[in-house]
Design a protein around this motif. Structure first.
Motif, PDB file in Angstrom:
ATOM      1  N   THR A  24     -44.689  42.303  -4.986  1.00 54.54           N
ATOM      2  CA  THR A  24     -44.885  43.238  -3.881  1.00 54.54           C
ATOM      3  C   THR A  24     -45.603  44.458  -4.433  1.00 54.54           C
ATOM      4  OG1 THR A  24     -42.717  44.244  -4.272  1.00 54.54           O
ATOM      5  CG2 THR A  24     -42.833  42.485  -2.644  1.00 54.54           C
ATOM      6  N   PRO A  25     -46.625  44.967  -3.754  1.00 55.10           N
ATOM      7  CA  PRO A  25     -47.394  46.102  -4.277  1.00 55.10           C
ATOM      8  C   PRO A  25     -46.528  47.330  -4.510  1.00 55.10           C
ATOM      9  CG  PRO A  25     -48.536  45.055  -2.429  1.00 55.10           C
ATOM     10  CD  PRO A  25     -47.173  44.438  -2.490  1.00 55.10           C
ATOM     11  N   GLN A  26     -46.687  47.941  -5.672  1.00 55.16           N
ATOM     12  CA  GLN A  26     -45.942  49.153  -5.980  1.00 55.16           C
ATOM     13  C   GLN A  26     -46.387  50.274  -5.046  1.00 55.16           C
ATOM     14  OE1 GLN A  26     -43.458  49.621  -8.181  1.00 55.16           O
ATOM     15  NE2 GLN A  26     -43.479  47.431  -8.609  1.00 55.16           N
ATOM     16  N   SER A  78     -42.136  47.621   0.653  1.00 50.58           N
ATOM     17  CA  SER A  78     -41.687  46.992  -0.592  1.00 50.58           C
ATOM     18  C   SER A  78     -40.190  47.159  -0.853  1.00 50.58           C
ATOM     19  CB  SER A  78     -42.490  47.528  -1.778  1.00 50.58           C
ATOM     20  OG  SER A  78     -43.819  47.069  -1.736  1.00 50.58           O
ATOM     21  N   HIS A 128     -43.667  34.742  -3.089  1.00 51.39           N
ATOM     22  CA  HIS A 128     -43.836  34.968  -1.657  1.00 51.39           C
ATOM     23  C   HIS A 128     -43.177  33.863  -0.841  1.00 51.39           C
ATOM     24  CE1 HIS A 128     -47.647  37.665  -2.318  1.00 51.39           C
ATOM     25  NE2 HIS A 128     -46.550  38.170  -2.835  1.00 51.39           N
ATOM     26  N   ASP A 150     -42.762  42.398 -10.186  1.00 54.94           N
ATOM     27  CA  ASP A 150     -44.181  42.076 -10.134  1.00 54.94           C
ATOM     28  C   ASP A 150     -44.451  40.581 -10.050  1.00 54.94           C
ATOM     29  OD1 ASP A 150     -43.299  41.477 -12.631  1.00 54.94           O
ATOM     30  OD2 ASP A 150     -44.822  42.611 -13.720  1.00 54.94           O
ATOM     31  N   TRP A 197     -49.265  41.048   5.274  1.00 51.36           N
ATOM     32  CA  TRP A 197     -49.115  42.227   4.422  1.00 51.36           C
ATOM     33  C   TRP A 197     -49.026  41.809   2.958  1.00 51.36           C
ATOM     34  CZ3 TRP A 197     -45.421  43.946   1.004  1.00 51.36           C
ATOM     35  CH2 TRP A 197     -45.529  45.278   0.616  1.00 51.36           C
ATOM     36  N   LEU A 198     -48.286  40.741   2.674  1.00 50.08           N
ATOM     37  CA  LEU A 198     -48.149  40.275   1.289  1.00 50.08           C
ATOM     38  C   LEU A 198     -49.490  39.799   0.725  1.00 50.08           C
ATOM     39  CD1 LEU A 198     -44.781  38.304   1.519  1.00 50.08           C
ATOM     40  CD2 LEU A 198     -45.166  40.480   0.351  1.00 50.08           C
ATOM     41  N   ALA A 225     -37.656  44.042  -1.197  1.00 52.28           N
ATOM     42  CA  ALA A 225     -36.938  43.889  -2.461  1.00 52.28           C
ATOM     43  C   ALA A 225     -35.441  43.767  -2.220  1.00 52.28           C
ATOM     44  CB  ALA A 225     -37.234  45.081  -3.375  1.00 52.28           C
ATOM     45  N   THR A 235     -53.238  39.419  -4.116  1.00 49.55           N
ATOM     46  CA  THR A 235     -51.905  39.280  -4.703  1.00 49.55           C
ATOM     47  C   THR A 235     -51.295  37.960  -4.250  1.00 49.55           C
ATOM     48  OG1 THR A 235     -50.984  40.518  -2.833  1.00 49.55           O
ATOM     49  CG2 THR A 235     -51.483  41.759  -4.826  1.00 49.55           C
ATOM     50  N   GLY A 271     -45.836  50.364  -1.838  1.00 47.45           N
ATOM     51  CA  GLY A 271     -45.955  49.909  -0.468  1.00 47.45           C
ATOM     52  C   GLY A 271     -44.768  50.355   0.363  1.00 47.45           C
TER      53      GLY A 271
END
Length: 278
Positions: free
Chosen positions: A50-52, A57, A9, A5, A32-33, A61, A46, A54
């Motif tokens: 990275t959005p959970q 993601s 970036h 979380d 997108w980020l 990751a 954000t 997504g």
């Protein structure tokens, strides 16, 4: 396990630029980020992480941890380690093995520092040092301690066990929490399909079991596979009994349905030494 979380970036884009030179792709990833997430109908920007959930993601990751963790561990193992060091990673879950405990403790301190430099941190509830391996049982017994601790990783509980011949083996069993969660999902879906035709439900349950066997069908786990099939049969039986108020179906008929539609458990994956034969 690493918490994502707080991914930077800026660092993430630098890592991607090592392999991707197309500015259009980089622009799309940057957009997108920065797109943000919806929470209770409201958009929240954000700046890190990275959005959970997504779709991209997990890929990002993997890229991030490849540079932050994988390459660094490889370098540390060659330059700092005095004993054997192994690592197994899947996205943000990873297990490291060390020959010496003192080296594991030294590495853990260095790891926390390394992750902190890139805005990451270890999940406190899921990160711990465990004595595990061929000699863990005898060493703990000599100190008057109990059995070696188990390790939960990728849906399996890893246990210091032995074969029928008494040789050491890592025994993998289906993680209980995962099995309960899957059975709950099957129960909820059976309630939705309560009045569907039996062959239709049988084919669906058969596909569920085959998928379960494909993943969890490893040596030493046949008993857990059989338990999962047994519970699925019981759930299907309870669902069929609730379709009508006139009476319950006989268990003998339920056994025939299970034999017709629900495949028996089988080990799908060979023993490790068989996979390594070339």
């Amino acid at each position: 396990m690493v918490s994502f979380d707080s991914i930077s970036h800026a660092w993430l884009l630098k890592f991607i630029e090592h392999r991707v030179k197309d500015r259009r792709v980089l622009r799309h990833i940057r957009k997108w980020l920065k797109a943000g997430v919806l929470e209770e109908g409201r958009r929240r920007a954000t700046e890190v992480g990275t959005p959970q959930g997504g779709s991209i993601s997990p890929l990002l990751a993997n890229v991030y941890l490849h540079y932050v963790l994988d390459l660094w561990v490889s370098k540390w193992r060659k330059q700092e380690a005095q004993g054997d060091v192994i690592i197994v990673r899947y996205v943000d879950d990873f297990v490291l093995g060390f020959q010496h405990r003192w080296e594991a403790e030294r590495f853990l301190e260095a790891l926390c520092k390394r992750l902190g430099e890139f805005g990451l941190r270890l999940h406190e509830a899921k990160s711990r040092l465990v004595e595990f391996g061929r000699y863990a049982k005898s060493r703990r017994a000599a100190r008057g301690e109990g059995k070696p601790e188990t390790i939960n990783f990728l849906g399996f509980t890893h246990i210091c066990g032995s074969t029928e011949e008494g040789k050491y083996a890592v025994v993998r069993r289906t993680q209980r929490a995962r099995m309960r969660r899957k059975l709950h999902e099957v129960h909820e879906e059976l309630r939705k399909r309560m009045h569907h035709k039996i062959p239709e439900v049988g084919r669906w349950l058969g596909s569920v079991l085959r998928g379960h066997y494909q993943y969890y069908g490893v040596p030493f786990n046949r008993k857990a596979l059989g338990a999962f099939r047994h519970h699925v049969i019981r759930l299907w039986y309870r669902t069929l009994c609730r379709r009508s108020q006139k009476g319950r179906i006989l268990w003998a008929r339920m056994e025939r349905l299970a034999k017709r539609w629900l495949p028996l458990p089988r080990v799908q994956h060979p023993y490790p030494h068989q996979r390594l034969i070339v």
